[in-house]
Every structure is written in C-alpha cells, then in structure tokens.
Design a protein around this motif. Sequence first.
Motif, PDB file in Angstrom:
ATOM      1  N   ASP A 152       0.831  -1.208   0.000  1.00  0.00           N
ATOM      2  CA  ASP A 152       0.000   0.000   0.000  1.00  0.00           C
ATOM      3  C   ASP A 152       0.868   1.261   0.000  1.00  0.00           C
ATOM      4  O   ASP A 152       0.595   2.215  -0.734  1.00  0.00           O
ATOM      5  CB  ASP A 152      -0.919   0.020   1.224  1.00  0.00           C
ATOM      6  N   LEU A 153       1.901   1.255   0.816  1.00  0.00           N
ATOM      7  CA  LEU A 153       2.793   2.407   0.896  1.00  0.00           C
ATOM      8  C   LEU A 153       3.536   2.592  -0.422  1.00  0.00           C
ATOM      9  O   LEU A 153       3.672   3.725  -0.921  1.00  0.00           O
ATOM     10  CB  LEU A 153       3.787   2.214   2.038  1.00  0.00           C
ATOM     11  N   LEU A 154       4.005   1.513  -1.017  1.00  0.00           N
ATOM     12  CA  LEU A 154       4.699   1.590  -2.302  1.00  0.00           C
ATOM     13  C   LEU A 154       3.775   2.134  -3.378  1.00  0.00           C
ATOM     14  O   LEU A 154       4.184   2.973  -4.192  1.00  0.00           O
ATOM     15  CB  LEU A 154       5.198   0.192  -2.694  1.00  0.00           C
ATOM     16  N   GLU A 155       2.524   1.699  -3.377  1.00  0.00           N
ATOM     17  CA  GLU A 155       1.565   2.180  -4.376  1.00  0.00           C
ATOM     18  C   GLU A 155       1.320   3.680  -4.218  1.00  0.00           C
ATOM     19  O   GLU A 155       1.229   4.407  -5.212  1.00  0.00           O
ATOM     20  CB  GLU A 155       0.249   1.417  -4.256  1.00  0.00           C
ATOM     21  N   VAL A 156       1.234   4.161  -2.988  1.00  0.00           N
ATOM     22  CA  VAL A 156       1.059   5.601  -2.747  1.00  0.00           C
ATOM     23  C   VAL A 156       2.255   6.381  -3.266  1.00  0.00           C
ATOM     24  O   VAL A 156       2.110   7.430  -3.913  1.00  0.00           O
ATOM     25  CB  VAL A 156       0.850   5.873  -1.241  1.00  0.00           C
ATOM     26  N   LEU A 157       3.458   5.885  -3.018  1.00  0.00           N
ATOM     27  CA  LEU A 157       4.665   6.558  -3.501  1.00  0.00           C
ATOM     28  C   LEU A 157       4.703   6.601  -5.023  1.00  0.00           C
ATOM     29  O   LEU A 157       5.064   7.623  -5.618  1.00  0.00           O
ATOM     30  CB  LEU A 157       5.909   5.852  -2.962  1.00  0.00           C
ATOM     31  N   VAL A 158       4.321   5.504  -5.663  1.00  0.00           N
ATOM     32  CA  VAL A 158       4.329   5.451  -7.129  1.00  0.00           C
ATOM     33  C   VAL A 158       3.277   6.387  -7.705  1.00  0.00           C
ATOM     34  O   VAL A 158       3.543   7.138  -8.647  1.00  0.00           O
ATOM     35  CB  VAL A 158       4.098   4.006  -7.618  1.00  0.00           C
ATOM     36  N   THR A 159       2.075   6.357  -7.147  1.00  0.00           N
ATOM     37  CA  THR A 159       0.993   7.212  -7.637  1.00  0.00           C
ATOM     38  C   THR A 159       1.360   8.686  -7.538  1.00  0.00           C
ATOM     39  O   THR A 159       1.018   9.491  -8.418  1.00  0.00           O
ATOM     40  CB  THR A 159      -0.306   6.954  -6.844  1.00  0.00           C
ATOM     41  N   ASN A 160       2.095   9.044  -6.487  1.00  0.00           N
ATOM     42  CA  ASN A 160       2.467  10.444  -6.251  1.00  0.00           C
ATOM     43  C   ASN A 160       3.959  10.673  -6.463  1.00  0.00           C
ATOM     44  O   ASN A 160       4.566  11.512  -5.799  1.00  0.00           O
ATOM     45  CB  ASN A 160       2.069  10.841  -4.821  1.00  0.00           C
ATOM     46  N   ARG A 161       4.539   9.944  -7.412  1.00  0.00           N
ATOM     47  CA  ARG A 161       5.972  10.041  -7.656  1.00  0.00           C
ATOM     48  C   ARG A 161       6.391  11.482  -7.972  1.00  0.00           C
ATOM     49  O   ARG A 161       5.637  12.239  -8.583  1.00  0.00           O
ATOM     50  CB  ARG A 161       6.387   9.111  -8.795  1.00  0.00           C
ATOM     51  N   ASN A 162       7.593  11.802  -7.527  1.00  0.00           N
ATOM     52  CA  ASN A 162       8.189  13.135  -7.684  1.00  0.00           C
ATOM     53  C   ASN A 162       7.518  14.198  -6.822  1.00  0.00           C
ATOM     54  O   ASN A 162       7.831  15.384  -6.942  1.00  0.00           O
ATOM     55  CB  ASN A 162       8.180  13.598  -9.150  1.00  0.00           C
ATOM     56  N   LEU A 170       1.355  10.239   4.345  1.00  0.00           N
ATOM     57  CA  LEU A 170       1.568   8.844   3.973  1.00  0.00           C
ATOM     58  C   LEU A 170       0.715   7.915   4.835  1.00  0.00           C
ATOM     59  O   LEU A 170       0.155   6.931   4.339  1.00  0.00           O
ATOM     60  CB  LEU A 170       3.047   8.478   4.102  1.00  0.00           C
ATOM     61  N   ILE A 171       0.602   8.224   6.119  1.00  0.00           N
ATOM     62  CA  ILE A 171      -0.258   7.422   6.993  1.00  0.00           C
ATOM     63  C   ILE A 171      -1.711   7.543   6.557  1.00  0.00           C
ATOM     64  O   ILE A 171      -2.450   6.555   6.482  1.00  0.00           O
ATOM     65  CB  ILE A 171      -0.091   7.850   8.462  1.00  0.00           C
ATOM     66  N   GLU A 172      -2.115   8.766   6.228  1.00  0.00           N
ATOM     67  CA  GLU A 172      -3.503   8.981   5.788  1.00  0.00           C
ATOM     68  C   GLU A 172      -3.806   8.195   4.515  1.00  0.00           C
ATOM     69  O   GLU A 172      -4.874   7.573   4.395  1.00  0.00           O
ATOM     70  CB  GLU A 172      -3.740  10.468   5.548  1.00  0.00           C
ATOM     71  N   LEU A 173      -2.873   8.194   3.567  1.00  0.00           N
ATOM     72  CA  LEU A 173      -3.124   7.565   2.274  1.00  0.00           C
ATOM     73  C   LEU A 173      -2.900   6.058   2.290  1.00  0.00           C
ATOM     74  O   LEU A 173      -3.663   5.306   1.676  1.00  0.00           O
ATOM     75  CB  LEU A 173      -2.228   8.200   1.202  1.00  0.00           C
ATOM     76  N   ALA A 174      -1.852   5.602   2.966  1.00  0.00           N
ATOM     77  CA  ALA A 174      -1.515   4.176   2.943  1.00  0.00           C
ATOM     78  C   ALA A 174      -2.196   3.388   4.062  1.00  0.00           C
ATOM     79  O   ALA A 174      -2.564   2.232   3.875  1.00  0.00           O
ATOM     80  CB  ALA A 174      -0.001   3.993   3.029  1.00  0.00           C
ATOM     81  N   TRP A 175      -2.348   4.031   5.220  1.00  0.00           N
ATOM     82  CA  TRP A 175      -3.001   3.353   6.338  1.00  0.00           C
ATOM     83  C   TRP A 175      -4.489   3.694   6.406  1.00  0.00           C
ATOM     84  O   TRP A 175      -5.222   3.127   7.180  1.00  0.00           O
ATOM     85  CB  TRP A 175      -2.320   3.714   7.653  1.00  0.00           C
ATOM     86  N   ASP A 176      -4.892   4.684   5.613  1.00  0.00           N
ATOM     87  CA  ASP A 176      -6.301   5.051   5.478  1.00  0.00           C
ATOM     88  C   ASP A 176      -6.911   5.592   6.764  1.00  0.00           C
ATOM     89  O   ASP A 176      -8.055   5.306   7.097  1.00  0.00           O
ATOM     90  CB  ASP A 176      -7.129   3.870   4.973  1.00  0.00           C
TER      91      ASP A 176
END
Length: 215
Positions: A152-162, A170-176
């Motif tokens: 989940d964390l990796l997907e958030v980083l990829v979606t919001n790359r750069n 990151l907690i809000e997006l990956a841990w929901d």
Amino acid sequence: MATILIVEDEIPIHELIRRNLQAVGHICLSAFDGKEAIQIQAQKEVDLILLDVMLPEVDGYDVFQQVRGTPTIFLTARSSLSDKVKGLTLGADDYLVKPFEMLELLARIDAVLRRTKKESKSFELDALRIDFERRQVFLNESPVECTPKEFDLLEVLVTNRNIALSREKLIELAWDFDYAGDTRTVDVHIQKLRKKLDMENRIKTVYKMGYRLEV
C-alpha cells in the motif's frame, strides 16, 4: 501515463494542476474556456478531461454534452447536492469540489484512468516491476514478498511520484486514517522497502517532512 485536458479559466489553479500532473508524468493540454475545450478535444487524442463547470463561452455541462465518450472529472466550486447529482447523472466519471487537495485529485485521476483502462496496471523503474492488479512486486524478474501495508505504501509513492509527502500524509493515504501521534512506523516501512527493492537512491528523504519517490 495519460494525455489530460485541463479546462479551467482560473490561471493559478490551472497552472497548479498542470505542474502536478506533469510531475507524475502525465501529458497536459490546456483550455481556458468551453469553446476552446471542445475544439481541442476534437483535434487531439485525450484520455481524460478535468472540466470546470463555470467557464466562459460555454459552461462545463454543455461542454461535457459535446465531448461524450472521453472520461471526465468535473472540478467546480458548486458544492450543492443537486449540482453533484447533475454532473454524475450526465455521465461524468467523478465530481470534485473546490478547494481540493492536489493529492486527492491525483488519486481520483488514477482511479478513473484505471477504470477506463487508460492507465497501466503495472509500473516499471530500473529493475523493479509492480503489478498493481495482482499486488505483486518483482526485482530483476524475481518475486519480492511485501506485506500488505508495504505494498500500500509503495503504491502511494508510485501514484504520487516526484511529489514530497509528509509522514502524516503517507499514513492517511496508505493506512487510510488520520494519525497525529508517532509516525515512526512510516520510517520503518520505508527502510524495509528501500532494502527489499534496492531503492535507496529512489526513495528520497525530504528533510523535516517525509519522503519522495524520484522518477
């Protein structure tokens, strides 16, 4: 990545959207009134339209009626339930009320593009390959075991790359969930991803803030 037509007459908002979309790799086309939007959509191959409702020349609802078939997200200050229902009833893929967080817009764009099959369901960087549909990760074509939260964390980083993301975001997006306490769990998961996926030089630490995946 996708070709996205931004139809927004407020220049500061338009430029903010354009810069963030380009940062994650999208190609952007710009229109500042409804008539121009219709002309561009007729001449160019567009994967998604971000469409303001209150536009000069031709309003967003009328524009949408003339560009049917292209996935569209309405961006508007009109927040009433009747306006939302109207936009979605017309057939729009999503409806986002201003002001909005840019990360929310990026997430909604990603969701629409995946749903309309305009967004790749995989991502490749260096020797890394991610299959989002199967939730699998490969390094040098060998599978890498990631926990559900690491993925989940990796997907958030990829979606919001750069884009620099705070630990709280990151907690809000990956841990929901919103969390104002200890954010060291993010650091632990980041270190595990860096080690497992050989991404020490890709997942950058942003001083006094959080992390950014550089692509």
